[in-house]
Design an enzyme around this catalytic site. Structure first.
Site, short mmCIF file in Angstrom:
data_model
loop_
_atom_site.label_atom_id
_atom_site.label_comp_id
_atom_site.label_asym_id
_atom_site.label_seq_id
_atom_site.Cartn_x
_atom_site.Cartn_y
_atom_site.Cartn_z
N LYS A 81 0.83 -1.21 0.00
CA LYS A 81 0.00 0.00 0.00
C LYS A 81 0.86 1.26 0.00
CE LYS A 81 -3.80 2.01 2.78
NZ LYS A 81 -4.63 1.80 4.00
N SER A 157 -9.36 2.06 3.60
CA SER A 157 -8.49 2.81 2.72
C SER A 157 -7.49 1.96 1.94
CB SER A 157 -7.73 3.86 3.53
OG SER A 157 -6.87 3.24 4.48
N SER A 181 -9.74 -0.57 7.50
CA SER A 181 -9.16 -0.31 6.19
C SER A 181 -8.54 -1.49 5.47
CB SER A 181 -8.12 0.81 6.28
OG SER A 181 -8.74 2.04 6.54
#
Length: 464
Positions: A81, A157, A181
Protein backbone atom coordinates in the site's frame (compact mmCIF):
# COMPACT_ATOMS: atom_id res chain seq x y z
CA UNK A 1 -10.24 -26.80 -13.41
CA UNK A 2 -6.78 -25.41 -14.13
CA UNK A 3 -6.05 -21.85 -13.08
CA UNK A 4 -4.07 -19.13 -14.77
CA UNK A 5 -0.78 -18.24 -13.11
CA UNK A 6 -2.11 -14.91 -11.83
CA UNK A 7 -4.88 -16.76 -9.95
CA UNK A 8 -2.63 -19.11 -7.98
CA UNK A 9 -2.18 -18.77 -4.23
CA UNK A 10 1.19 -18.16 -2.62
CA UNK A 11 1.17 -21.74 -1.34
CA UNK A 12 0.48 -23.13 -4.82
CA UNK A 13 3.20 -20.98 -6.39
CA UNK A 14 5.81 -22.06 -3.85
CA UNK A 15 4.91 -25.72 -4.35
CA UNK A 16 5.52 -25.39 -8.07
CA UNK A 17 8.72 -23.42 -7.52
CA UNK A 18 10.09 -26.19 -5.30
CA UNK A 19 9.02 -28.86 -7.79
CA UNK A 20 10.71 -27.01 -10.63
CA UNK A 21 7.50 -26.86 -12.70
CA UNK A 22 7.28 -23.06 -12.50
CA UNK A 23 9.77 -20.27 -11.93
CA UNK A 24 9.31 -17.02 -9.99
CA UNK A 25 10.12 -15.15 -13.18
CA UNK A 26 7.22 -16.81 -15.02
CA UNK A 27 4.81 -16.09 -12.18
CA UNK A 28 5.95 -12.48 -11.85
CA UNK A 29 5.67 -11.90 -15.58
CA UNK A 30 2.15 -13.36 -15.54
CA UNK A 31 1.15 -10.89 -12.81
CA UNK A 32 2.75 -7.97 -14.68
CA UNK A 33 0.89 -9.03 -17.82
CA UNK A 34 -2.38 -9.16 -15.87
CA UNK A 35 -1.75 -5.65 -14.52
CA UNK A 36 -1.04 -4.39 -18.04
CA UNK A 37 -4.28 -5.94 -19.26
CA UNK A 38 -6.60 -4.76 -16.48
CA UNK A 39 -5.16 -1.65 -14.88
CA UNK A 40 -6.86 0.84 -17.23
CA UNK A 41 -10.17 -0.50 -15.92
CA UNK A 42 -9.33 -1.08 -12.24
CA UNK A 43 -6.75 1.60 -11.34
CA UNK A 44 -5.43 -0.29 -8.31
CA UNK A 45 -1.74 0.59 -8.69
CA UNK A 46 -0.02 3.82 -7.66
CA UNK A 47 2.99 2.64 -9.64
CA UNK A 48 4.38 -0.65 -10.96
CA UNK A 49 8.02 -1.62 -10.43
CA UNK A 50 8.28 -4.13 -13.28
CA UNK A 51 12.06 -4.06 -13.79
CA UNK A 52 12.86 -4.35 -10.08
CA UNK A 53 10.25 -7.09 -9.72
CA UNK A 54 11.75 -9.18 -12.49
CA UNK A 55 15.26 -8.76 -11.04
CA UNK A 56 14.00 -9.90 -7.64
CA UNK A 57 12.24 -12.85 -9.29
CA UNK A 58 15.45 -13.84 -11.11
CA UNK A 59 17.34 -13.88 -7.81
CA UNK A 60 14.62 -16.08 -6.29
CA UNK A 61 14.76 -18.38 -9.32
CA UNK A 62 18.49 -18.83 -8.79
CA UNK A 63 17.96 -19.70 -5.12
CA UNK A 64 15.41 -22.38 -6.00
CA UNK A 65 17.75 -23.85 -8.59
CA UNK A 66 20.44 -24.02 -5.92
CA UNK A 67 18.00 -25.62 -3.49
CA UNK A 68 18.30 -22.65 -1.14
CA UNK A 69 15.02 -20.69 -1.13
CA UNK A 70 14.65 -18.12 1.63
CA UNK A 71 11.36 -19.61 2.77
CA UNK A 72 7.78 -20.38 1.71
CA UNK A 73 7.18 -16.94 0.17
CA UNK A 74 10.42 -16.62 -1.78
CA UNK A 75 9.61 -15.43 -5.28
CA UNK A 76 5.91 -14.82 -4.60
CA UNK A 77 4.47 -11.56 -6.03
CA UNK A 78 3.11 -9.01 -3.56
CA UNK A 79 1.75 -5.45 -3.61
CA UNK A 80 2.37 -2.84 -0.91
CA UNK A 81 0.00 0.00 0.00
CA UNK A 82 1.03 3.57 -0.79
CA UNK A 83 1.26 4.56 2.92
CA UNK A 84 3.69 1.74 3.85
CA UNK A 85 7.14 3.21 3.20
CA UNK A 86 9.49 1.62 0.70
CA UNK A 87 13.01 2.93 0.22
CA UNK A 88 13.52 5.08 -2.87
CA UNK A 89 9.82 5.86 -3.35
CA UNK A 90 7.48 8.62 -2.16
CA UNK A 91 4.79 7.94 0.45
CA UNK A 92 2.04 10.44 -0.44
CA UNK A 93 -0.79 8.77 1.50
CA UNK A 94 -3.14 9.09 -1.43
CA UNK A 95 -3.23 12.88 -1.61
CA UNK A 96 -2.17 15.45 -4.17
CA UNK A 97 -1.23 17.65 -1.21
CA UNK A 98 1.89 15.51 -0.71
CA UNK A 99 5.44 16.31 -1.77
CA UNK A 100 6.04 13.67 -4.42
CA UNK A 101 9.75 14.56 -4.66
CA UNK A 102 10.36 13.40 -1.08
CA UNK A 103 11.66 9.83 -1.28
CA UNK A 104 11.89 7.38 1.60
CA UNK A 105 15.37 6.39 2.72
CA UNK A 106 14.25 3.28 4.61
CA UNK A 107 11.67 0.53 4.31
CA UNK A 108 8.90 0.46 6.90
CA UNK A 109 8.99 -2.74 9.00
CA UNK A 110 6.37 -4.61 6.91
CA UNK A 111 8.16 -3.79 3.66
CA UNK A 112 11.47 -4.89 5.14
CA UNK A 113 10.01 -8.17 6.37
CA UNK A 114 8.52 -9.20 3.02
CA UNK A 115 11.75 -8.31 1.24
CA UNK A 116 13.68 -10.47 3.70
CA UNK A 117 11.23 -13.31 2.94
CA UNK A 118 12.03 -13.01 -0.77
CA UNK A 119 8.64 -11.67 -1.88
CA UNK A 120 8.59 -9.94 -5.25
CA UNK A 121 7.15 -6.44 -4.84
CA UNK A 122 5.40 -5.61 -8.12
CA UNK A 123 4.38 -2.09 -7.04
CA UNK A 124 2.51 0.16 -4.64
CA UNK A 125 -1.28 0.26 -4.42
CA UNK A 126 -3.71 3.17 -4.26
CA UNK A 127 -5.57 4.65 -1.28
CA UNK A 128 -7.85 7.63 -0.54
CA UNK A 129 -6.50 10.92 0.83
CA UNK A 130 -4.74 10.52 4.20
CA UNK A 131 -6.34 7.08 4.62
CA UNK A 132 -9.41 8.80 6.00
CA UNK A 133 -12.05 7.20 3.81
CA UNK A 134 -13.35 3.70 3.35
CA UNK A 135 -13.47 4.40 -0.35
CA UNK A 136 -11.44 4.14 -3.52
CA UNK A 137 -11.58 7.88 -4.30
CA UNK A 138 -8.30 9.83 -4.18
CA UNK A 139 -7.17 13.30 -5.28
CA UNK A 140 -3.83 11.75 -6.33
CA UNK A 141 -4.74 8.32 -7.65
CA UNK A 142 -8.21 8.96 -9.05
CA UNK A 143 -10.94 6.35 -8.59
CA UNK A 144 -10.07 2.71 -7.92
CA UNK A 145 -12.83 0.39 -9.12
CA UNK A 146 -14.14 -2.91 -7.88
CA UNK A 147 -13.21 -5.79 -10.25
CA UNK A 148 -16.53 -7.53 -9.49
CA UNK A 149 -18.43 -4.53 -10.89
CA UNK A 150 -16.46 -1.55 -12.19
CA UNK A 151 -19.30 0.81 -11.28
CA UNK A 152 -18.86 -0.12 -7.61
CA UNK A 153 -16.52 1.01 -4.85
CA UNK A 154 -13.63 -1.01 -3.46
CA UNK A 155 -13.96 0.22 0.10
CA UNK A 156 -10.82 1.53 1.75
CA UNK A 157 -8.49 2.81 2.72
CA UNK A 158 -6.56 -0.22 1.40
CA UNK A 159 -8.59 0.23 -1.77
CA UNK A 160 -5.92 -0.68 -4.28
CA UNK A 161 -4.81 -3.70 -2.26
CA UNK A 162 -8.31 -5.20 -2.26
CA UNK A 163 -8.89 -4.46 -5.92
CA UNK A 164 -5.48 -5.82 -6.90
CA UNK A 165 -6.18 -9.17 -5.25
CA UNK A 166 -9.59 -9.49 -6.89
CA UNK A 167 -8.13 -8.49 -10.26
CA UNK A 168 -5.36 -11.11 -10.09
CA UNK A 169 -2.37 -8.87 -9.41
CA UNK A 170 -0.67 -11.54 -7.31
CA UNK A 171 -1.76 -13.53 -4.25
CA UNK A 172 -0.39 -11.27 -1.49
CA UNK A 173 -0.95 -7.65 -0.46
CA UNK A 174 -0.06 -5.41 2.46
CA UNK A 175 -2.67 -2.95 3.70
CA UNK A 176 -3.18 -0.84 6.80
CA UNK A 177 -6.21 -0.57 9.06
CA UNK A 178 -7.19 2.22 11.48
CA UNK A 179 -10.98 1.84 11.34
CA UNK A 180 -11.60 -1.07 8.98
CA UNK A 181 -9.16 -0.31 6.19
CA UNK A 182 -8.10 -3.87 5.37
CA UNK A 183 -11.37 -5.55 6.31
CA UNK A 184 -13.76 -3.27 4.42
CA UNK A 185 -11.99 -3.53 1.05
CA UNK A 186 -11.64 -7.26 1.62
CA UNK A 187 -15.40 -7.49 2.08
CA UNK A 188 -16.16 -5.30 -0.93
CA UNK A 189 -13.69 -7.15 -3.17
CA UNK A 190 -14.41 -10.72 -2.00
CA UNK A 191 -10.99 -11.48 -0.50
CA UNK A 192 -9.54 -12.16 2.97
CA UNK A 193 -7.91 -9.73 5.39
CA UNK A 194 -6.67 -9.86 8.96
CA UNK A 195 -6.40 -6.84 11.25
CA UNK A 196 -4.03 -7.95 13.98
CA UNK A 197 -3.94 -7.00 17.63
CA UNK A 198 -2.28 -3.60 17.98
CA UNK A 199 1.48 -4.13 18.03
CA UNK A 200 1.37 -7.68 16.70
CA UNK A 201 2.84 -6.52 13.38
CA UNK A 202 5.44 -3.76 13.89
CA UNK A 203 4.86 -0.61 11.83
CA UNK A 204 6.50 2.78 11.55
CA UNK A 205 5.39 5.32 12.41
CA UNK A 206 3.08 3.69 14.98
CA UNK A 207 -0.22 5.37 15.78
CA UNK A 208 -3.15 4.73 18.10
CA UNK A 209 -5.36 2.01 16.56
CA UNK A 210 -3.37 1.71 13.32
CA UNK A 211 -2.09 -1.66 12.16
CA UNK A 212 -0.64 -3.27 9.08
CA UNK A 213 -2.61 -6.29 7.97
CA UNK A 214 -2.14 -9.10 5.44
CA UNK A 215 -4.63 -9.21 2.58
CA UNK A 216 -4.86 -12.36 0.47
CA UNK A 217 -7.29 -14.59 -1.38
CA UNK A 218 -6.87 -17.50 1.06
CA UNK A 219 -6.53 -17.63 4.83
CA UNK A 220 -3.42 -19.83 4.58
CA UNK A 221 -1.63 -17.18 2.54
CA UNK A 222 -2.35 -14.56 5.22
CA UNK A 223 -0.93 -16.94 7.82
CA UNK A 224 2.25 -17.23 5.77
CA UNK A 225 2.50 -13.45 5.73
CA UNK A 226 1.90 -13.28 9.48
CA UNK A 227 4.92 -15.52 10.02
CA UNK A 228 7.13 -12.88 8.42
CA UNK A 229 5.35 -9.70 9.46
CA UNK A 230 5.22 -10.45 13.19
CA UNK A 231 9.00 -10.43 13.61
CA UNK A 232 10.01 -7.66 16.04
CA UNK A 233 11.23 -4.23 14.98
CA UNK A 234 12.56 -1.73 17.52
CA UNK A 235 11.17 1.24 15.60
CA UNK A 236 7.64 0.42 16.74
CA UNK A 237 7.38 1.45 20.38
CA UNK A 238 3.93 -0.21 20.55
CA UNK A 239 5.30 -3.55 19.34
CA UNK A 240 4.19 -6.58 21.34
CA UNK A 241 6.75 -9.03 22.72
CA UNK A 242 7.59 -11.79 20.23
CA UNK A 243 5.20 -14.73 20.37
CA UNK A 244 5.87 -18.38 19.61
CA UNK A 245 2.74 -18.72 17.48
CA UNK A 246 3.25 -21.00 14.48
CA UNK A 247 1.00 -19.28 11.96
CA UNK A 248 2.21 -21.17 8.90
CA UNK A 249 1.79 -24.59 10.52
CA UNK A 250 -1.51 -23.98 12.32
CA UNK A 251 -4.49 -26.25 11.78
CA UNK A 252 -8.15 -25.29 11.40
CA UNK A 253 -9.95 -24.80 14.72
CA UNK A 254 -12.55 -27.39 15.78
CA UNK A 255 -15.84 -25.61 16.42
CA UNK A 256 -17.40 -28.06 18.84
CA UNK A 257 -18.07 -26.28 22.12
CA UNK A 258 -16.97 -22.83 20.97
CA UNK A 259 -19.16 -20.03 22.27
CA UNK A 260 -19.88 -17.48 19.55
CA UNK A 261 -21.57 -14.11 20.04
CA UNK A 262 -23.69 -13.19 17.01
CA UNK A 263 -23.91 -9.42 16.36
CA UNK A 264 -26.67 -8.65 13.87
CA UNK A 265 -27.09 -5.03 15.01
CA UNK A 266 -24.14 -3.16 16.55
CA UNK A 267 -26.28 -0.20 17.60
CA UNK A 268 -25.28 2.65 15.27
CA UNK A 269 -24.66 3.43 11.63
CA UNK A 270 -26.21 1.85 8.58
CA UNK A 271 -28.38 -1.19 9.18
CA UNK A 272 -27.25 -4.40 7.48
CA UNK A 273 -29.11 -5.24 4.30
CA UNK A 274 -31.30 -8.33 4.19
CA UNK A 275 -28.75 -10.08 1.98
CA UNK A 276 -25.95 -9.26 4.41
CA UNK A 277 -27.98 -10.64 7.30
CA UNK A 278 -28.75 -13.70 5.22
CA UNK A 279 -25.04 -14.32 4.71
CA UNK A 280 -24.34 -13.74 8.40
CA UNK A 281 -27.09 -16.11 9.50
CA UNK A 282 -25.84 -18.70 7.03
CA UNK A 283 -22.40 -18.56 8.64
CA UNK A 284 -23.99 -18.83 12.09
CA UNK A 285 -25.97 -21.93 11.06
CA UNK A 286 -22.85 -23.54 9.62
CA UNK A 287 -21.00 -22.91 12.88
CA UNK A 288 -23.87 -24.37 14.90
CA UNK A 289 -23.95 -27.44 12.66
CA UNK A 290 -20.24 -27.91 13.44
CA UNK A 291 -20.95 -27.86 17.17
CA UNK A 292 -20.54 -24.22 18.14
CA UNK A 293 -22.92 -22.50 20.55
CA UNK A 294 -24.14 -19.30 18.88
CA UNK A 295 -25.92 -16.68 20.99
CA UNK A 296 -27.34 -13.29 19.94
CA UNK A 297 -25.55 -10.20 21.25
CA UNK A 298 -27.35 -6.97 22.09
CA UNK A 299 -26.28 -3.70 20.38
CA UNK A 300 -23.33 -2.18 22.26
CA UNK A 301 -22.16 0.98 20.45
CA UNK A 302 -23.70 4.45 20.76
CA UNK A 303 -23.86 7.59 18.68
CA UNK A 304 -21.67 9.45 21.19
CA UNK A 305 -18.91 6.88 20.74
CA UNK A 306 -18.93 7.22 16.96
CA UNK A 307 -19.07 11.01 17.17
CA UNK A 308 -16.05 10.94 19.47
CA UNK A 309 -14.07 8.88 16.98
CA UNK A 310 -15.17 11.20 14.18
CA UNK A 311 -13.96 14.30 16.04
CA UNK A 312 -10.58 12.75 16.84
CA UNK A 313 -10.01 11.83 13.20
CA UNK A 314 -11.26 15.22 11.97
CA UNK A 315 -8.87 16.96 14.35
CA UNK A 316 -5.98 14.80 13.20
CA UNK A 317 -6.75 15.52 9.55
CA UNK A 318 -7.17 19.25 10.16
CA UNK A 319 -3.82 19.42 11.89
CA UNK A 320 -2.21 17.55 9.00
CA UNK A 321 -3.66 19.94 6.42
CA UNK A 322 -2.74 23.06 8.38
CA UNK A 323 0.86 21.87 8.71
CA UNK A 324 1.05 21.49 4.92
CA UNK A 325 0.07 25.11 4.37
CA UNK A 326 -2.85 26.56 2.35
CA UNK A 327 -1.37 25.99 -1.12
CA UNK A 328 -0.84 22.26 -0.63
CA UNK A 329 -3.95 21.79 1.50
CA UNK A 330 -6.02 23.17 -1.38
CA UNK A 331 -5.06 20.07 -3.39
CA UNK A 332 -6.64 17.59 -1.00
CA UNK A 333 -9.88 15.86 -1.97
CA UNK A 334 -12.65 18.47 -1.36
CA UNK A 335 -14.70 15.98 0.66
CA UNK A 336 -11.78 15.45 3.05
CA UNK A 337 -11.15 19.19 3.34
CA UNK A 338 -14.79 19.86 4.19
CA UNK A 339 -14.88 16.98 6.66
CA UNK A 340 -11.70 18.13 8.40
CA UNK A 341 -13.07 21.65 8.78
CA UNK A 342 -15.69 20.19 11.09
CA UNK A 343 -13.00 20.20 13.80
CA UNK A 344 -12.35 23.92 13.39
CA UNK A 345 -13.17 25.85 16.54
CA UNK A 346 -13.73 22.78 18.69
CA UNK A 347 -12.28 23.10 22.19
CA UNK A 348 -9.72 21.05 24.09
CA UNK A 349 -12.52 20.04 26.46
CA UNK A 350 -14.55 18.71 23.53
CA UNK A 351 -11.57 16.77 22.21
CA UNK A 352 -10.94 15.32 25.67
CA UNK A 353 -14.56 14.17 25.80
CA UNK A 354 -14.13 12.64 22.34
CA UNK A 355 -11.22 10.61 23.69
CA UNK A 356 -13.38 9.57 26.64
CA UNK A 357 -16.01 8.33 24.21
CA UNK A 358 -13.39 6.32 22.35
CA UNK A 359 -12.37 4.74 25.65
CA UNK A 360 -16.04 3.92 26.23
CA UNK A 361 -16.13 2.32 22.75
CA UNK A 362 -13.07 0.30 23.67
CA UNK A 363 -14.65 -0.84 26.93
CA UNK A 364 -17.89 -1.79 25.17
CA UNK A 365 -16.08 -3.88 22.58
CA UNK A 366 -13.93 -5.71 25.12
CA UNK A 367 -16.75 -6.33 27.63
CA UNK A 368 -19.09 -7.55 24.87
CA UNK A 369 -16.50 -10.06 23.67
CA UNK A 370 -15.55 -11.28 27.17
CA UNK A 371 -18.30 -13.95 27.61
CA UNK A 372 -17.54 -15.50 24.24
CA UNK A 373 -14.65 -17.17 22.47
CA UNK A 374 -15.29 -15.04 19.36
CA UNK A 375 -17.79 -12.60 17.90
CA UNK A 376 -19.40 -13.14 14.49
CA UNK A 377 -20.70 -10.02 12.73
CA UNK A 378 -20.86 -8.35 9.32
CA UNK A 379 -17.70 -6.73 8.04
CA UNK A 380 -19.77 -4.07 6.30
CA UNK A 381 -23.52 -3.60 6.65
CA UNK A 382 -23.81 -3.05 2.90
CA UNK A 383 -22.22 -4.45 -0.25
CA UNK A 384 -19.98 -2.28 -2.43
CA UNK A 385 -21.56 1.13 -3.11
CA UNK A 386 -21.06 3.52 -6.07
CA UNK A 387 -17.44 3.83 -7.19
CA UNK A 388 -17.28 7.62 -7.26
CA UNK A 389 -18.70 8.18 -3.78
CA UNK A 390 -16.26 9.02 -0.94
CA UNK A 391 -18.76 7.35 1.39
CA UNK A 392 -22.34 6.11 0.99
CA UNK A 393 -24.45 9.24 0.52
CA UNK A 394 -21.36 11.49 0.13
CA UNK A 395 -22.21 13.52 3.25
CA UNK A 396 -19.12 14.94 5.06
CA UNK A 397 -21.23 15.29 8.22
CA UNK A 398 -21.74 11.50 8.31
CA UNK A 399 -18.67 9.81 6.83
CA UNK A 400 -18.47 6.80 9.15
CA UNK A 401 -21.97 5.30 9.03
CA UNK A 402 -20.70 2.28 7.07
CA UNK A 403 -17.62 1.48 9.22
CA UNK A 404 -19.36 0.89 12.53
CA UNK A 405 -18.88 -2.89 12.42
CA UNK A 406 -15.10 -2.57 12.13
CA UNK A 407 -13.89 0.66 13.79
CA UNK A 408 -14.46 -0.29 17.43
CA UNK A 409 -12.00 -3.18 17.24
CA UNK A 410 -9.14 -0.88 16.26
CA UNK A 411 -9.77 1.10 19.43
CA UNK A 412 -10.04 -2.06 21.54
CA UNK A 413 -6.87 -3.49 19.91
CA UNK A 414 -8.61 -6.82 19.24
CA UNK A 415 -7.77 -9.06 16.29
CA UNK A 416 -10.45 -9.17 13.60
CA UNK A 417 -10.62 -10.71 10.15
CA UNK A 418 -12.95 -10.61 7.16
CA UNK A 419 -13.75 -13.58 4.92
CA UNK A 420 -16.05 -13.59 1.93
CA UNK A 421 -19.01 -15.86 2.64
CA UNK A 422 -21.32 -15.53 -0.36
CA UNK A 423 -22.69 -12.98 -2.87
CA UNK A 424 -25.65 -10.71 -3.43
CA UNK A 425 -28.22 -11.52 -6.10
CA UNK A 426 -26.28 -9.09 -8.29
CA UNK A 427 -23.00 -10.92 -7.75
CA UNK A 428 -21.32 -8.59 -5.23
CA UNK A 429 -19.29 -10.16 -2.39
CA UNK A 430 -20.65 -10.32 1.17
CA UNK A 431 -17.98 -10.57 3.86
CA UNK A 432 -18.37 -11.85 7.41
CA UNK A 433 -16.11 -10.81 10.29
CA UNK A 434 -14.67 -12.75 13.22
CA UNK A 435 -13.37 -10.83 16.26
CA UNK A 436 -11.23 -12.42 18.95
CA UNK A 437 -9.84 -11.51 22.33
CA UNK A 438 -6.83 -9.22 22.38
CA UNK A 439 -3.61 -11.04 21.39
CA UNK A 440 -5.49 -14.11 20.03
CA UNK A 441 -4.55 -13.54 16.41
CA UNK A 442 -3.75 -17.19 15.93
CA UNK A 443 -7.20 -18.18 17.22
CA UNK A 444 -8.97 -15.82 14.80
CA UNK A 445 -6.96 -17.15 11.88
CA UNK A 446 -7.49 -20.79 12.84
CA UNK A 447 -11.24 -20.22 13.10
CA UNK A 448 -11.18 -18.52 9.71
CA UNK A 449 -9.43 -21.56 8.26
CA UNK A 450 -12.38 -23.64 9.43
CA UNK A 451 -14.95 -21.20 8.07
CA UNK A 452 -13.14 -21.06 4.74
CA UNK A 453 -13.68 -24.82 4.43
CA UNK A 454 -17.36 -24.56 5.44
CA UNK A 455 -18.51 -21.61 3.33
CA UNK A 456 -20.56 -21.91 0.13
CA UNK A 457 -18.77 -22.44 -3.16
CA UNK A 458 -16.81 -19.36 -4.22
CA UNK A 459 -16.83 -17.82 -7.65
CA UNK A 460 -13.71 -17.54 -9.85
CA UNK A 461 -11.94 -14.20 -10.08
CA UNK A 462 -13.67 -11.62 -12.26
CA UNK A 463 -12.78 -11.91 -15.94
CA UNK A 464 -12.28 -8.19 -16.61
Amino acid sequence: MSRSLHELSAVALAQQYRAGTLSPVEATQAVLDRIAKCEDKVNAMYFVTADDALETAKAAEARYRAGEPLGPMDGVPITVKDIIASAGHPTPSGTSAADLDKLETDDAPPTARVKEAGCVIVGKTTMPDLGMLSSGVSSLHGTTRNPWDLSRNTGGSSSGAGAALAAGYGPLALGTDIGGSVRLPAAACGVFAHKPSLGRIPIYPPYWGRTTGPMTRTVTDSMLLMSALTKPDARDYMCLPPADDDYAGAAPMPLKGLKIGLVRNIGIGLEPTDEMLGALDGAARAMEAAGAIVEPVDPFLTRSMLDGLDLLFRSRALGDLEKRGPEKAAKVLPFIAEWAQGAKGRTAVELAEAVNQIMAMRDAAVSTTEPYDFLLLPTSPIPAYDADEPCPGSDPAKPFEHITYTAAFNQSEQPAASLNWTYTSGGLPLGIQIVGHRFDDLGVLRLMLSLEEMRPEQRPLPEL
